[in-house]
Design a protein around this motif. Structure first.
Motif, PDB file in Angstrom:
ATOM      1  N   VAL A  59       0.839  -1.200   0.000  1.00 28.15           N
ATOM      2  CA  VAL A  59       0.000   0.000   0.000  1.00 28.15           C
ATOM      3  C   VAL A  59       0.873   1.249   0.000  1.00 28.15           C
ATOM      4  CG1 VAL A  59      -1.885   1.222   1.145  1.00 28.15           C
ATOM      5  CG2 VAL A  59      -1.716  -1.269   1.357  1.00 28.15           C
ATOM      6  N   LYS A  60       0.548   2.161  -0.904  1.00 28.35           N
ATOM      7  CA  LYS A  60       1.218   3.461  -0.944  1.00 28.35           C
ATOM      8  C   LYS A  60       0.175   4.538  -0.690  1.00 28.35           C
ATOM      9  CE  LYS A  60       4.850   1.998  -4.157  1.00 28.35           C
ATOM     10  NZ  LYS A  60       5.532   2.254  -5.466  1.00 28.35           N
ATOM     11  N   VAL A  61       0.407   5.340   0.339  1.00 26.79           N
ATOM     12  CA  VAL A  61      -0.550   6.367   0.740  1.00 26.79           C
ATOM     13  C   VAL A  61       0.063   7.749   0.540  1.00 26.79           C
ATOM     14  CG1 VAL A  61      -1.934   7.316   2.631  1.00 26.79           C
ATOM     15  CG2 VAL A  61      -1.606   4.837   2.444  1.00 26.79           C
ATOM     16  N   GLU A  62      -0.669   8.619  -0.126  1.00 23.84           N
ATOM     17  CA  GLU A  62      -0.256  10.016  -0.289  1.00 23.84           C
ATOM     18  C   GLU A  62      -1.327  10.909   0.338  1.00 23.84           C
ATOM     19  OE1 GLU A  62       0.854  13.386  -3.691  1.00 23.84           O
ATOM     20  OE2 GLU A  62       0.010  11.448  -4.276  1.00 23.84           O
ATOM     21  N   VAL A  63      -0.914  11.780   1.239  1.00 20.14           N
ATOM     22  CA  VAL A  63      -1.843  12.687   1.910  1.00 20.14           C
ATOM     23  C   VAL A  63      -1.731  14.072   1.290  1.00 20.14           C
ATOM     24  CG1 VAL A  63      -2.547  13.728   4.091  1.00 20.14           C
ATOM     25  CG2 VAL A  63      -1.684  11.379   4.056  1.00 20.14           C
ATOM     26  N   VAL A  64      -2.866  14.634   0.903  1.00 21.96           N
ATOM     27  CA  VAL A  64      -2.905  15.963   0.299  1.00 21.96           C
ATOM     28  C   VAL A  64      -3.693  16.890   1.207  1.00 21.96           C
ATOM     29  CG1 VAL A  64      -3.643  17.347  -1.682  1.00 21.96           C
ATOM     30  CG2 VAL A  64      -2.812  14.995  -2.033  1.00 21.96           C
ATOM     31  N   GLU A  65      -3.030  17.923   1.706  1.00 22.33           N
ATOM     32  CA  GLU A  65      -3.697  18.964   2.489  1.00 22.33           C
ATOM     33  C   GLU A  65      -4.157  20.045   1.510  1.00 22.33           C
ATOM     34  OE1 GLU A  65      -4.650  19.440   5.466  1.00 22.33           O
ATOM     35  OE2 GLU A  65      -3.412  18.322   6.895  1.00 22.33           O
ATOM     36  N   LEU A  66      -5.443  20.089   1.254  1.00 23.60           N
ATOM     37  CA  LEU A  66      -5.952  21.048   0.270  1.00 23.60           C
ATOM     38  C   LEU A  66      -5.719  22.490   0.704  1.00 23.60           C
ATOM     39  CD1 LEU A  66      -9.300  19.343  -0.805  1.00 23.60           C
ATOM     40  CD2 LEU A  66      -7.038  19.189  -1.858  1.00 23.60           C
ATOM     41  N   ARG A  67      -5.627  22.718   2.001  1.00 20.81           N
ATOM     42  CA  ARG A  67      -5.342  24.060   2.511  1.00 20.81           C
ATOM     43  C   ARG A  67      -4.072  24.631   1.884  1.00 20.81           C
ATOM     44  NH1 ARG A  67      -4.316  22.507   7.171  1.00 20.81           N
ATOM     45  NH2 ARG A  67      -2.069  22.381   6.847  1.00 20.81           N
ATOM     46  N   ASP A  68      -3.068  23.782   1.689  1.00 18.82           N
ATOM     47  CA  ASP A  68      -1.792  24.231   1.131  1.00 18.82           C
ATOM     48  C   ASP A  68      -1.894  24.574  -0.357  1.00 18.82           C
ATOM     49  OD1 ASP A  68      -0.700  23.752   3.628  1.00 18.82           O
ATOM     50  OD2 ASP A  68      -0.019  21.734   3.107  1.00 18.82           O
ATOM     51  N   LEU A  69      -2.990  24.151  -0.999  1.00 22.00           N
ATOM     52  CA  LEU A  69      -3.160  24.386  -2.438  1.00 22.00           C
ATOM     53  C   LEU A  69      -4.211  25.447  -2.728  1.00 22.00           C
ATOM     54  CD1 LEU A  69      -3.223  20.639  -3.538  1.00 22.00           C
ATOM     55  CD2 LEU A  69      -1.333  22.230  -3.903  1.00 22.00           C
ATOM     56  N   ALA A  70      -4.713  26.119  -1.686  1.00 24.73           N
ATOM     57  CA  ALA A  70      -5.845  27.034  -1.866  1.00 24.73           C
ATOM     58  C   ALA A  70      -5.571  28.118  -2.910  1.00 24.73           C
ATOM     59  CB  ALA A  70      -6.216  27.672  -0.523  1.00 24.73           C
ATOM     60  N   VAL A  71      -4.408  28.739  -2.854  1.00 20.96           N
ATOM     61  CA  VAL A  71      -4.088  29.808  -3.807  1.00 20.96           C
ATOM     62  C   VAL A  71      -3.958  29.254  -5.223  1.00 20.96           C
ATOM     63  CG1 VAL A  71      -2.370  31.540  -4.452  1.00 20.96           C
ATOM     64  CG2 VAL A  71      -2.990  31.241  -2.052  1.00 20.96           C
ATOM     65  N   ASP A  72      -3.303  28.101  -5.356  1.00 21.21           N
ATOM     66  CA  ASP A  72      -3.150  27.497  -6.685  1.00 21.21           C
ATOM     67  C   ASP A  72      -4.499  27.106  -7.270  1.00 21.21           C
ATOM     68  OD1 ASP A  72      -0.427  27.785  -6.556  1.00 21.21           O
ATOM     69  OD2 ASP A  72      -0.035  25.730  -5.906  1.00 21.21           O
ATOM     70  N   ILE A  73      -5.398  26.625  -6.428  1.00 18.11           N
ATOM     71  CA  ILE A  73      -6.727  26.240  -6.902  1.00 18.11           C
ATOM     72  C   ILE A  73      -7.486  27.464  -7.400  1.00 18.11           C
ATOM     73  CG2 ILE A  73      -8.983  25.341  -6.185  1.00 18.11           C
ATOM     74  CD1 ILE A  73      -7.445  23.476  -4.263  1.00 18.11           C
ATOM     75  N   ALA A  74      -7.438  28.559  -6.613  1.00 24.11           N
ATOM     76  CA  ALA A  74      -8.121  29.792  -7.022  1.00 24.11           C
ATOM     77  C   ALA A  74      -7.543  30.334  -8.326  1.00 24.11           C
ATOM     78  CB  ALA A  74      -8.009  30.837  -5.914  1.00 24.11           C
ATOM     79  N   ASN A  75      -6.219  30.327  -8.450  1.00 31.66           N
ATOM     80  CA  ASN A  75      -5.586  30.815  -9.679  1.00 31.66           C
ATOM     81  C   ASN A  75      -5.958  29.951 -10.880  1.00 31.66           C
ATOM     82  OD1 ASN A  75      -4.302  32.958  -8.453  1.00 31.66           O
ATOM     83  ND2 ASN A  75      -2.407  31.820  -8.040  1.00 31.66           N
ATOM     84  N   ASN A  76      -6.140  28.661 -10.653  1.00 32.19           N
ATOM     85  CA  ASN A  76      -6.521  27.776 -11.746  1.00 32.19           C
ATOM     86  C   ASN A  76      -7.876  28.164 -12.335  1.00 32.19           C
ATOM     87  OD1 ASN A  76      -5.875  24.861 -13.011  1.00 32.19           O
ATOM     88  ND2 ASN A  76      -8.066  25.002 -12.578  1.00 32.19           N
ATOM     89  N   PHE A  77      -8.776  28.632 -11.475  1.00 29.51           N
ATOM     90  CA  PHE A  77     -10.095  29.031 -11.960  1.00 29.51           C
ATOM     91  C   PHE A  77     -10.019  30.256 -12.869  1.00 29.51           C
ATOM     92  CE2 PHE A  77     -11.846  26.501  -8.413  1.00 29.51           C
ATOM     93  CZ  PHE A  77     -12.852  25.839  -9.091  1.00 29.51           C
ATOM     94  N   VAL A  78      -9.167  31.205 -12.538  1.00 32.97           N
ATOM     95  CA  VAL A  78      -9.139  32.452 -13.302  1.00 32.97           C
ATOM     96  C   VAL A  78      -8.161  32.417 -14.473  1.00 32.97           C
ATOM     97  CG1 VAL A  78      -9.908  33.819 -11.342  1.00 32.97           C
ATOM     98  CG2 VAL A  78      -7.469  33.498 -11.701  1.00 32.97           C
ATOM     99  N   THR A  79      -7.191  31.524 -14.418  1.00 36.22           N
ATOM    100  CA  THR A  79      -6.199  31.458 -15.497  1.00 36.22           C
ATOM    101  C   THR A  79      -6.378  30.236 -16.393  1.00 36.22           C
ATOM    102  OG1 THR A  79      -4.561  30.209 -14.203  1.00 36.22           O
ATOM    103  CG2 THR A  79      -4.524  32.623 -14.014  1.00 36.22           C
ATOM    104  N   GLY A  80      -7.054  29.213 -15.876  1.00 31.92           N
ATOM    105  CA  GLY A  80      -7.166  27.968 -16.624  1.00 31.92           C
ATOM    106  C   GLY A  80      -5.884  27.158 -16.635  1.00 31.92           C
ATOM    107  N   TYR A  81      -4.953  27.549 -15.779  1.00 33.86           N
ATOM    108  CA  TYR A  81      -3.641  26.898 -15.743  1.00 33.86           C
ATOM    109  C   TYR A  81      -3.381  26.371 -14.341  1.00 33.86           C
ATOM    110  CZ  TYR A  81       1.450  26.541 -15.293  1.00 33.86           C
ATOM    111  OH  TYR A  81       2.710  26.101 -15.021  1.00 33.86           O
TER     112      TYR A  81
END
Length: 208
Positions: A41-63
């Motif tokens: 088993v390989k487990v990867e944990v993603v804290e979405l809090r750390d990606l909040a700015v990148d997620i928001a930028n993705n919406f407005v830039t499409g990148y």
């Protein structure tokens, strides 16, 4: 030994957060079940809090910035997802939904999913059935029948008058592990290896 990859999505906002605590316990229980069944088993944990700015930028830039793009690729390649969100206004958090929205909807098709949520009162527990489950049903995932909600009374309590948190986690993990033990319809095929032209030519010549 076969390998099963699990991606844990935690949408908790605090440090530490009850969502992360629940996510870690669900992942540990699932990993234990799969290991007992003979899987690596390989487990990867993603804290979405750390990606909040990148997620928001993705919406407005499409990148998608490199860090976000790596996480998206990991989700697309994983076998199973443990998704845990805090409850806000009787639904999953905006951060959680925003991350789901940047994914290709078809990328989760057939993947095994275990749902979890945390909140300040048991009145929020129906968010699992009325918000999170319909969302992942729309994305055509295979969900464990048991979803786990944890409120303040669950932490450190072994007798809450109902089913203790540890028992609910163990039952949900067993169902999730059973889904992962099956053939994985949502698994992306491994990328084809790109060989240098000279090596390809040598292989052709050697076969004559």
């Amino acid at each position: 030994m076969e390998t099963r990859r699990i991606t844990v999505l935690s949408a908790g906002l605090g440090v530490p957060s009850s969502s992360r605590l629940l996510a870690d316990q669900l992942a540990a229980a699932a990993e234990h079940r799969l290991a007992d069944a003979g899987f690596e088993v390989k487990v990867e944990v993603v804290e979405l809090r750390d990606l909040a700015v990148d997620i928001a930028n993705n919406f407005v830039t499409g990148y998608a910035a490199p860090r976000l793009a790596d996480v998206i690729a990991g989700v697309e390649a994983t076998d199973g997802i443990i998704a845990v969100s805090p409850v806000f206004s009787a639904s999953y958090s905006g951060l959680f939904k925003s991350f789901i929205d940047v994914l290709d909807p078809k990328s989760l098709d057939g993947k095994a999913v275990l749902l979890g949520a945390t909140g300040g009162t048991d009145r929020h527990q129906m968010v699992l059935e009325y918000a999170m489950r319909p969302l992942f049903s729309y994305l055509r995932t295979r969900m464990a029948a048991t979803a786990v909600f944890a409120g303040p009374q669950d932490w450190g309590n072994t007798d809450d008058g109902g089913s203790p948190l540890s028992s609910r986690i163990d039952r949900a993990a067993a169902e999730f592990a059973a889904l992962l033990a099956e053939d994985q319809p949502g698994r992306k095929p491994a990328a084809l290896e790109s060989l240098p032209f000279a090596q390809l030519l040598a292989g052709i010549s050697g076969g004559r």
